[in-house]
Design a protein around this motif. Structure first.
Motif: not given
Length: 306
Positions: A55-62, A100-106
């Protein structure tokens, strides 16, 4: 309660696909995130690492959607890229691509390896991310060192400040049970209503504008609600198609499944299961979905399309 969790923090992705479905532009579809993690698992399995990403969780920082709105423009326009010229010097046909440009943590829930293998696995993950993996069609520019966790309370501070994307299909279900169709239910929570009022001040008429969206709970709270693509529904029978990419796998035409999602600050979660997504296949309705554990009790309602 102990969970096996892998954190890949602060992944910066350049030019990711923001066309998350045929009619929504924004944060990449959940199928893109789970697909990237599945591709990473397959590359590790090819190196005889028997790890399984469950399973995967996605957290958006930017998040930076590549759009532009000039002075006097009513709508935003997509910022396009120029394709190389043809051999004769003519310009090729232009196809708009939302980026889009983005920064995430998985956050990845895993099984299959023991503690003694973790150091080697982390090194292999870093190598694959640097050289052989794309996410949502975008290039991985940089990321912080991956790390294994057993306790979500220790992992949670690493996600801040950040917003975890969760599914809010319950809002769709509630609206559809009250008589709305699927599209009206979706738009009802996304539409911004503008109101104006007049006020007389010193013999002058002042016009005041206010904007509001529908509240997402009975206590008056407004969540950060967005449309998200969470999978596909088959619209044809399984079979072989001419010139299909994989000649050994049956083909099926499908259309995107779109529902509502919500971005919530990471500190508001008490357990990792609250933000994890996993694959779910429903053969009786030909649905191929990414969904969360907290909605498993609503499986029968999926037969209505969501």
């Amino acid at each position: 309660m102990t969970d096996n969790m892998l954190l890949i923090p602060r992944i910066r992705v350049h030019n990711a696909n923001a066309l998350s479905s045929p009619y929504t532009i924004g944060f990449p579809a959940m199928t893109a995130w789970l697909g990237a993690v599945h591709a990473l698992q397959r590359k590790l399995n090819q190196q005889s690492i028997a790890i399984n990403f469950e399973a995967v969780g996605v957290v958006s920082h930017q998040f930076d959607l590549q759009t532009y709105k000039g002075p006097g423009d009513y709508e935003y326009s997509i910022v396009g890229t120029a394709n190389p010229l043809h051999k004769d010097g003519s310009r090729p046909a232009f196809i708009e691509e939302a980026r889009c440009h983005l920064e995430v943590s998985l956050i990845i829930q895993y099984s299959g390896i023991d503690k003694l293998e973790e150091t080697d696995v982390l090194a292999m993950i870093s190598h694959r991310l640097q050289s052989q993996l794309k996410i949502a069609g975008g290039d991985i520019v940089k990321f912080e060192d991956p790390q294994f966790f057993r306790d979500f309370r220790q992992l949670r501070p690493r996600l801040m400040p950040g917003y975890a994307l969760i599914e809010r299909r319950d809002l769709m279900i509630e609206a559809m049970q009250s008589g709305q169709d699927a599209l009206d239910a979706l738009l009802d929570y996304l539409t911004i209503h503008h109101h104006c009022s007049k006020e007389e001040i010193n013999d002058e008429t002042m016009v005041n504008w206010t904007s509001e969206r529908k509240r997402t709970s009975n206590n008056g709270q407004r969540g950060w609600i967005v449309p998200i693509a969470t999978g596909f529904q088959g619209i044809s029978e399984l079979g072989k198609a001419k010139n299909q990419r994989d000649p050994d796998t049956q083909h099926r035409f499908a259309e995107a499944v779109v529902t509502l999602g919500e971005f919530k600050m990471a500190y508001r979660f008490d357990h990792v299961d609250e933000l994890l997504w996993h694959y779910h296949y429903q053969p009786n309705t030909n649905l191929y979905l990414c969904q969360q554990n907290r909605h498993e009790t609503e499986q029968q309602l999926l037969q209505d399309g969501f």
